[in-house]
Design a protein around this motif. Structure first.
Motif, mmCIF file in Angstrom:
data_model
loop_
_atom_site.group_PDB
_atom_site.id
_atom_site.type_symbol
_atom_site.label_atom_id
_atom_site.label_comp_id
_atom_site.label_asym_id
_atom_site.label_seq_id
_atom_site.Cartn_x
_atom_site.Cartn_y
_atom_site.Cartn_z
ATOM 1 N N SER A 31 -0.415 13.303 -5.380
ATOM 2 C CA SER A 31 0.558 12.239 -5.091
ATOM 3 C C SER A 31 0.395 11.739 -3.664
ATOM 4 C CB SER A 31 1.988 12.765 -5.268
ATOM 5 O OG SER A 31 2.233 13.164 -6.590
ATOM 6 N N LEU A 32 0.762 10.504 -3.480
ATOM 7 C CA LEU A 32 0.850 9.897 -2.158
ATOM 8 C C LEU A 32 2.049 8.963 -2.146
ATOM 9 C CD1 LEU A 32 -2.825 8.813 -1.269
ATOM 10 C CD2 LEU A 32 -1.485 10.590 -0.135
ATOM 11 N N ARG A 33 2.638 8.795 -0.972
ATOM 12 C CA ARG A 33 3.673 7.791 -0.798
ATOM 13 C C ARG A 33 3.225 6.828 0.285
ATOM 14 N NH1 ARG A 33 10.024 9.005 -0.015
ATOM 15 N NH2 ARG A 33 9.714 9.598 -2.203
ATOM 16 N N LEU A 34 3.077 5.587 -0.077
ATOM 17 C CA LEU A 34 2.744 4.542 0.882
ATOM 18 C C LEU A 34 4.019 3.917 1.419
ATOM 19 C CD1 LEU A 34 -0.170 2.723 -0.985
ATOM 20 C CD2 LEU A 34 -0.255 4.783 0.447
ATOM 21 N N ASN A 80 13.958 -2.065 6.698
ATOM 22 C CA ASN A 80 12.885 -3.065 6.616
ATOM 23 C C ASN A 80 11.583 -2.456 6.099
ATOM 24 O OD1 ASN A 80 14.730 -4.827 7.659
ATOM 25 N ND2 ASN A 80 13.669 -5.193 9.587
ATOM 26 N N THR A 81 11.696 -1.629 5.087
ATOM 27 C CA THR A 81 10.534 -0.889 4.607
ATOM 28 C C THR A 81 10.494 -0.910 3.073
ATOM 29 O OG1 THR A 81 10.588 0.549 6.553
ATOM 30 C CG2 THR A 81 9.336 1.331 4.651
ATOM 31 N N VAL A 82 9.287 -1.055 2.563
ATOM 32 C CA VAL A 82 9.050 -0.938 1.128
ATOM 33 C C VAL A 82 8.069 0.210 0.919
ATOM 34 C CG1 VAL A 82 7.210 -2.673 1.125
ATOM 35 C CG2 VAL A 82 8.447 -2.169 -0.992
ATOM 36 N N TYR A 83 8.255 0.918 -0.185
ATOM 37 C CA TYR A 83 7.470 2.119 -0.454
ATOM 38 C C TYR A 83 6.766 2.005 -1.807
ATOM 39 C CZ TYR A 83 10.761 3.933 3.034
ATOM 40 O OH TYR A 83 11.510 4.123 4.168
ATOM 41 N N LEU A 84 5.707 2.778 -1.940
ATOM 42 C CA LEU A 84 5.066 2.938 -3.231
ATOM 43 C C LEU A 84 4.792 4.426 -3.414
ATOM 44 C CD1 LEU A 84 3.937 1.451 -5.732
ATOM 45 C CD2 LEU A 84 1.688 1.590 -4.637
#
Length: 127
Positions: free
Chosen positions: A17-20, A77-81
């Motif tokens: 897994s990774l979180r961007l 102000n952040t978006v994650y994947l």
């Protein structure tokens, strides 16, 4: 000026897994629909996931459904994947993108529609 700065990429084994993360500045973040797009070697850039201004609507590429989750924190102000069960075919440069939207529920699913882009972060999944 508008800046989108991605982070969180790296080398991971298949199944990992990774979180961007994508930190935005220079814009009113809550007024923008956001997306994550991927460009694999030798391939065109493709949309992986999109999210509306209010975070309530999301869309995914078929290859990402059930494994990836896009979410946002308008206060930061952040978006994650969040990417789980990664596969070698997920390898590529992942870009964050923003498009101004008049509606809080708008999803932007065409890569050409996005106004602003980050510099990208490399994700490599080894088999």
């Amino acid at each position: 000026q508008v800046q989108l700065v991605e982070s969180g990429g790296g080398l991971v084994q298949a199944g990992g897994s990774l979180r961007l993360s994508c930190a935005a500045s220079g814009l009113t973040f809550s007024s923008y629909s956001m997306g994550w797009l991927r460009q694999a070697p030798g391939k065109e850039r493709e949309l992986v996931a999109a999210i509306s201004r209010n975070g309530l609507n999301t869309a995914y590429a078929d290859s990402a459904k059930g494994r990836f989750t896009i979410f946002r924190d308008n206060a930061k102000n952040t978006v994650y994947l969040q990417m789980n069960s990664l596969k070698p075919e997920d390898t590529g440069v992942y870009y964050c993108a923003a498009d101004w939207a008049s509606s809080t529920s708008t999803l932007v699913t065409f890569s050409s529609a996005y106004d602003y882009w980050g510099q990208g972060t490399q994700v490599t999944v080894s088999s």
